[in-house]
Design a protein around this motif. Sequence first.
Motif, PDB file in Angstrom:
ATOM      1  N   GLY A 293       0.814  -1.211   0.000  1.00  0.00           N
ATOM      2  CA  GLY A 293       0.000   0.000   0.000  1.00  0.00           C
ATOM      3  C   GLY A 293       0.850   1.264   0.000  1.00  0.00           C
ATOM      4  N   LEU A 294       1.947   1.262   0.759  1.00  0.00           N
ATOM      5  CA  LEU A 294       2.849   2.417   0.770  1.00  0.00           C
ATOM      6  C   LEU A 294       3.492   2.619  -0.593  1.00  0.00           C
ATOM      7  N   ALA A 295       3.859   1.487  -1.242  1.00  0.00           N
ATOM      8  CA  ALA A 295       4.471   1.591  -2.576  1.00  0.00           C
ATOM      9  C   ALA A 295       3.468   2.140  -3.590  1.00  0.00           C
ATOM     10  N   VAL A 296       2.231   1.687  -3.519  1.00  0.00           N
ATOM     11  CA  VAL A 296       1.194   2.189  -4.432  1.00  0.00           C
ATOM     12  C   VAL A 296       0.952   3.674  -4.195  1.00  0.00           C
ATOM     13  N   ALA A 297       0.896   4.076  -2.923  1.00  0.00           N
ATOM     14  CA  ALA A 297       0.676   5.490  -2.599  1.00  0.00           C
ATOM     15  C   ALA A 297       1.835   6.360  -3.073  1.00  0.00           C
ATOM     16  N   ALA A 298       3.037   5.764  -3.105  1.00  0.00           N
ATOM     17  CA  ALA A 298       4.212   6.518  -3.552  1.00  0.00           C
ATOM     18  C   ALA A 298       4.313   6.591  -5.071  1.00  0.00           C
ATOM     19  N   GLY A 299       3.384   5.948  -5.777  1.00  0.00           N
ATOM     20  CA  GLY A 299       3.359   6.048  -7.223  1.00  0.00           C
ATOM     21  C   GLY A 299       4.238   5.067  -7.961  1.00  0.00           C
ATOM     22  N   TRP A 300       4.599   3.952  -7.330  1.00  0.00           N
ATOM     23  CA  TRP A 300       5.426   2.961  -8.016  1.00  0.00           C
ATOM     24  C   TRP A 300       4.671   2.392  -9.216  1.00  0.00           C
ATOM     25  N   SER A 301       5.401   2.070 -10.258  1.00  0.00           N
ATOM     26  CA  SER A 301       4.793   1.382 -11.394  1.00  0.00           C
ATOM     27  C   SER A 301       4.510  -0.068 -11.003  1.00  0.00           C
ATOM     28  N   THR A 302       3.525  -0.676 -11.680  1.00  0.00           N
ATOM     29  CA  THR A 302       3.214  -2.077 -11.366  1.00  0.00           C
ATOM     30  C   THR A 302       4.402  -2.988 -11.687  1.00  0.00           C
ATOM     31  N   THR A 303       5.137  -2.668 -12.742  1.00  0.00           N
ATOM     32  CA  THR A 303       6.302  -3.489 -13.091  1.00  0.00           C
ATOM     33  C   THR A 303       7.353  -3.436 -11.996  1.00  0.00           C
ATOM     34  N   GLY A 304       7.676  -2.236 -11.545  1.00  0.00           N
ATOM     35  CA  GLY A 304       8.671  -2.091 -10.493  1.00  0.00           C
ATOM     36  C   GLY A 304       8.221  -2.713  -9.187  1.00  0.00           C
ATOM     37  N   LEU A 305       6.927  -2.553  -8.868  1.00  0.00           N
ATOM     38  CA  LEU A 305       6.391  -3.101  -7.626  1.00  0.00           C
ATOM     39  C   LEU A 305       6.541  -4.618  -7.586  1.00  0.00           C
ATOM     40  N   PHE A 306       6.179  -5.287  -8.669  1.00  0.00           N
ATOM     41  CA  PHE A 306       6.211  -6.751  -8.650  1.00  0.00           C
ATOM     42  C   PHE A 306       7.631  -7.303  -8.792  1.00  0.00           C
ATOM     43  N   VAL A 307       8.523  -6.535  -9.405  1.00  0.00           N
ATOM     44  CA  VAL A 307       9.928  -6.955  -9.408  1.00  0.00           C
ATOM     45  C   VAL A 307      10.481  -6.947  -7.987  1.00  0.00           C
ATOM     46  N   VAL A 308      10.142  -5.922  -7.222  1.00  0.00           N
ATOM     47  CA  VAL A 308      10.589  -5.863  -5.828  1.00  0.00           C
ATOM     48  C   VAL A 308       9.928  -6.968  -5.011  1.00  0.00           C
ATOM     49  N   MET A 309       8.652  -7.255  -5.283  1.00  0.00           N
ATOM     50  CA  MET A 309       7.966  -8.334  -4.566  1.00  0.00           C
ATOM     51  C   MET A 309       8.578  -9.703  -4.864  1.00  0.00           C
ATOM     52  N   ALA A 310       9.261  -9.830  -5.994  1.00  0.00           N
ATOM     53  CA  ALA A 310       9.880 -11.114  -6.334  1.00  0.00           C
ATOM     54  C   ALA A 310      11.109 -11.399  -5.473  1.00  0.00           C
ATOM     55  N   LEU A 311      11.755 -10.369  -4.973  1.00  0.00           N
ATOM     56  CA  LEU A 311      13.007 -10.568  -4.227  1.00  0.00           C
ATOM     57  C   LEU A 311      12.818 -11.392  -2.949  1.00  0.00           C
ATOM     58  N   PRO A 312      11.788 -11.125  -2.125  1.00  0.00           N
ATOM     59  CA  PRO A 312      11.599 -11.983  -0.941  1.00  0.00           C
ATOM     60  C   PRO A 312      11.378 -13.444  -1.289  1.00  0.00           C
ATOM     61  N   MET A 313      10.782 -13.716  -2.454  1.00  0.00           N
ATOM     62  CA  MET A 313      10.602 -15.111  -2.863  1.00  0.00           C
ATOM     63  C   MET A 313      11.949 -15.786  -3.088  1.00  0.00           C
ATOM     64  N   LEU A 314      12.920 -15.040  -3.612  1.00  0.00           N
ATOM     65  CA  LEU A 314      14.271 -15.587  -3.770  1.00  0.00           C
ATOM     66  C   LEU A 314      14.882 -15.902  -2.409  1.00  0.00           C
ATOM     67  N   VAL A 315      14.678 -14.998  -1.449  1.00  0.00           N
ATOM     68  CA  VAL A 315      15.181 -15.236  -0.088  1.00  0.00           C
ATOM     69  C   VAL A 315      14.546 -16.495   0.491  1.00  0.00           C
ATOM     70  N   ALA A 316      13.236 -16.645   0.294  1.00  0.00           N
ATOM     71  CA  ALA A 316      12.540 -17.838   0.796  1.00  0.00           C
ATOM     72  C   ALA A 316      13.091 -19.105   0.153  1.00  0.00           C
ATOM     73  N   ALA A 317      13.391 -19.046  -1.140  1.00  0.00           N
ATOM     74  CA  ALA A 317      13.912 -20.224  -1.839  1.00  0.00           C
ATOM     75  C   ALA A 317      15.259 -20.648  -1.258  1.00  0.00           C
ATOM     76  N   VAL A 318      16.159 -19.700  -1.082  1.00  0.00           N
ATOM     77  CA  VAL A 318      17.480 -20.022  -0.531  1.00  0.00           C
ATOM     78  C   VAL A 318      17.345 -20.542   0.894  1.00  0.00           C
ATOM     79  N   THR A 319      16.465 -19.936   1.671  1.00  0.00           N
ATOM     80  CA  THR A 319      16.280 -20.345   3.065  1.00  0.00           C
ATOM     81  C   THR A 319      15.751 -21.775   3.156  1.00  0.00           C
ATOM     82  N   VAL A 320      14.777 -22.110   2.318  1.00  0.00           N
ATOM     83  CA  VAL A 320      14.203 -23.453   2.355  1.00  0.00           C
ATOM     84  C   VAL A 320      15.239 -24.499   1.950  1.00  0.00           C
ATOM     85  N   LEU A 321      16.046 -24.180   0.949  1.00  0.00           N
ATOM     86  CA  LEU A 321      17.084 -25.130   0.533  1.00  0.00           C
ATOM     87  C   LEU A 321      18.075 -25.366   1.672  1.00  0.00           C
TER      88      LEU A 321
END
Length: 436
Positions: A382-410
Amino acid sequence: MQYAVLALCGLVMFLDGFDTQAISYMAPAIAREWDLPASAMGPVFSSALVGLMIGYLAVSPLADRIGHRRMVIAATTSFSVLTVLTTFAPSVEVLLAARLLTGVGLGAAAPSAIALTSEFAPRRRRATFVLVIYCGFSLGFVAAGAAAGAVIPLLGWRPMFLIGGALPLLLVPLLWRLLPESPAYLMHRGHPVGPILHRLDPTLPESTLARGPRQDEGTTRRLPVIRLFERRWLVGTLLLWLVFAINLAEFYALQSWLPTILEGLGHPTSTVVTATTLTTVGGIAAALITGPAMDRFGAGYTLGVLYLIGAVLVGVLGAAFGASLWLLLCVTFLVGCCVSGGQKSVIAFGSLFYPPEMRSTGVAWALGIGRIGGILGPILVGLAVAAGWSTTGLFVVMALPMLVAAVTVLALGRLRYRDEPASVTGGRAETAVRRS
């Protein structure tokens, strides 16, 4: 017997999901009847989530003291009776309190149902069994929507509470009669387990199954929660919490903001509903693949690969908003497979990570602490949307925690508990389940 446990625990999870989600569909009708602004229902939703956290963190660990069977029966009875009583709520304040208490029961039931399913599942199908019952939770969400669409326009919102409370109340006698107690719990307390184990493996000699060795007094008195922070489990517990928090943050961020983003881009309501529903459907479909894969190739490896694919797809979703409708819906479905499916799979992973005597406490605390991520995820987006982030940039940033989760699970895959017979009640309970 094993399929009976699967069916009973799956029904508990289905009704748990139904009761959790139904209030969302009742909220507009409640607000109209009591002449409330829509914002007044926010605390009602939050009270159920707070109750869930209390159930996960404070009540569910008591199952290691009183037994998983008793906890499932008591928690199911609790949330069914409270749901029926909520039908007669005269004000929003009473409704808020009732949902808080109902949430405690809902949160207490799930971890013990997962623990029992995991313990009674054949070793070669353990992850699959856990994923199957957790799909019941998602199907409860879908059933709540279908029931609300049929009931509320004709009879109003109160009958929905009657349905949500009466169905689990009818299940309680079946649970009392057919649901067995955890063999590990019985043996650790020196209770007879012969009848249960003989139903699992009739070839086991009755003379060796009369009574198990009682757990030593020091271990018995130790609180199950404290064991999560022992040296052997501390690092694994903290990393598991991180994965749960990331997955829940991604899931609730998608569920909360995907409709708003799609509407803002000019998509019709039908597309918004379809795309949002596909994220849940994708999670159920993924369970049909990830469960058997976790059993065959290893839980950590399978879940790690799922998160890696999910990281790519979440990043692609940002660009898919500008693509054709069919491509957008396909990507949304695949993202749901990885995010919603990942949430189900990480619960199965948690049930495999801990030994039977810690299983419900470990999973319950991971679910409870993970809720912090579920709260923060929508806020940060919500803060990112309010700050005017583009949808492309928002979801690229959202992908990063998934990478962290992948490494952690391995990494967790190398730390996980190993199902060695000597570690579980002298091997007899585990041997019976494994042979089956």
